[in-house]
Design an enzyme around this catalytic site. Structure first.
Site, short mmCIF file in Angstrom:
data_model
loop_
_atom_site.label_atom_id
_atom_site.label_comp_id
_atom_site.label_asym_id
_atom_site.label_seq_id
_atom_site.Cartn_x
_atom_site.Cartn_y
_atom_site.Cartn_z
N GLU A 1 -4.06 1.92 -7.03
CA GLU A 1 -4.45 3.20 -6.38
C GLU A 1 -3.57 4.24 -6.57
OE1 GLU A 1 -6.55 2.01 -2.60
OE2 GLU A 1 -4.39 1.66 -2.13
N HIS B 1 1.10 -1.09 0.04
CA HIS B 1 0.02 0.00 -0.05
C HIS B 1 0.86 1.23 0.05
CE1 HIS B 1 -2.99 3.09 1.42
NE2 HIS B 1 -3.87 2.11 0.91
P1 PGA Z 1 -9.52 6.10 0.39
O1 PGA Z 1 -8.51 5.14 0.77
O2 PGA Z 1 -10.82 5.33 -0.11
O3 PGA Z 1 -10.15 6.58 1.80
O4 PGA Z 1 -9.17 7.11 -0.65
C1 PGA Z 1 -8.04 3.96 -0.13
C2 PGA Z 1 -6.92 3.19 0.20
O5 PGA Z 1 -6.01 4.01 0.54
O6 PGA Z 1 -7.02 2.10 0.30
#
Ligand code: PGA
Length: 250
Positions: A168, A102
């Site tokens: 992401e 992440h």
């Molecule tokens: P968010 O976070 O939906 O609050 O943008 C997503 C993540 O970091 O997995």
């Protein structure tokens, strides 16, 4: 035990994954019960929640339809690593998935090499890793972004093929809105090209009940990874229900 089900050939079986980050005490288990209730009536969706380490055991004991993920694992199975948790420990506490790489853990020092070791450790412990990649077309030359994407997915070779990938883009995490559809579709097409037809490709970054329909309608998006909106049943349960209906419609 991993309850991931094979969708019928040609059918769309979305995944809705929550990530509670460093939030949630035992009082939040009530919220989890409500989310589990929604997941029980959504048989066409894989629902997973990445809980803080302290809730893995209690969460996994209570859930019947939600599968539990760890948010990270250490590269080693055990040893002198104060403050860390290994894949066998997370698995023993009931986690069948784990996030790896992440951007918030990469920002604390995870390199590509560490991520590769973590994927191997998770796979060895029988967990399904969810590899997060963050190459962002926003503010970066496409060439640079795609090179970074290739580097970020290279560690997939450390798994036995049993893994999910979550795209992401950093600028969309914790933001006001999700990445634009063009960026998501472009990067997911690349991921599909590299990882093949059976890879489970999720999008994450400011997904909520208002934009999930648009995001799940994009080609090569097989699910979502949700941060803030996953912490309350009032915002997460409708997303599970929507994903279930979109699976039925597909
Ligand atoms: P968010 O976070 O939906 O609050 O943008 C997503 C993540 O970091 O997995």
């Amino acid at each position: 035990m991993l309850r991931e089900q094979q969708a019928e050939p040609g059918a769309f079986r979305p995944a809705v994954v929550g990530n509670w980050k460093m939030n949630g005490t035992r009082a939040a288990l009530r919220e989890l019960d409500e989310i589990d209730r929604a997941a029980r009536s959504a048989s066409n969706v894989d629902v997973v929640i990445a809980l803080p380490f302290t809730l893995l055991d209690a969460g996994s004991r209570r859930m019947t339809a939600v599968q539990i993920a760890s948010q990270d694992v250490h590269v080693e199975p055990g040893g002198a690593h104060t403050g860390c948790i290994s894949a066998p420990m997370a698995s023993d506490a009931g986690a069948v998935f784990t996030l790896v790489g992440h951007s918030e853990t990469r920002a604390r020092g995870d390199t590509s090499a560490t991520v590769a070791h973590k994927l191997r450790a998770a796979t060895k412990a029988g967990m399904t890793p969810i590899l997060c990649v963050g190459a962002d077309l926003n503010g970066q030359a496409p060439y640079e972004a795609f090179r970074r994407l290739r580097d970020e997915i290279a560690p997939v070779a450390e798994t036995n093929g049993q893994m999910w990938v979550a795209y992401e883009p950093e600028s969309a995490i914790g933001a006001d809105s999700a990445a634009d559809s063009d960026q998501i579709a472009t990067v997911h097409a690349r991921l599909r090209e590299h990882l093949g037809p059976s890879a489970r490709l999720l999008y994450g970054g400011s997904v909520n009940a208002d934009n999930i329909a648009q995001i799940l309608s994009l080609p090569n998006v097989d699910g979502v990874l949700v941060g803030r909106a996953s912490m309350q049943a009032s915002t997460f349960a409708p997303m599970i229900t929507f994903a279930d209906q979109s699976a039925r419609r597909a």
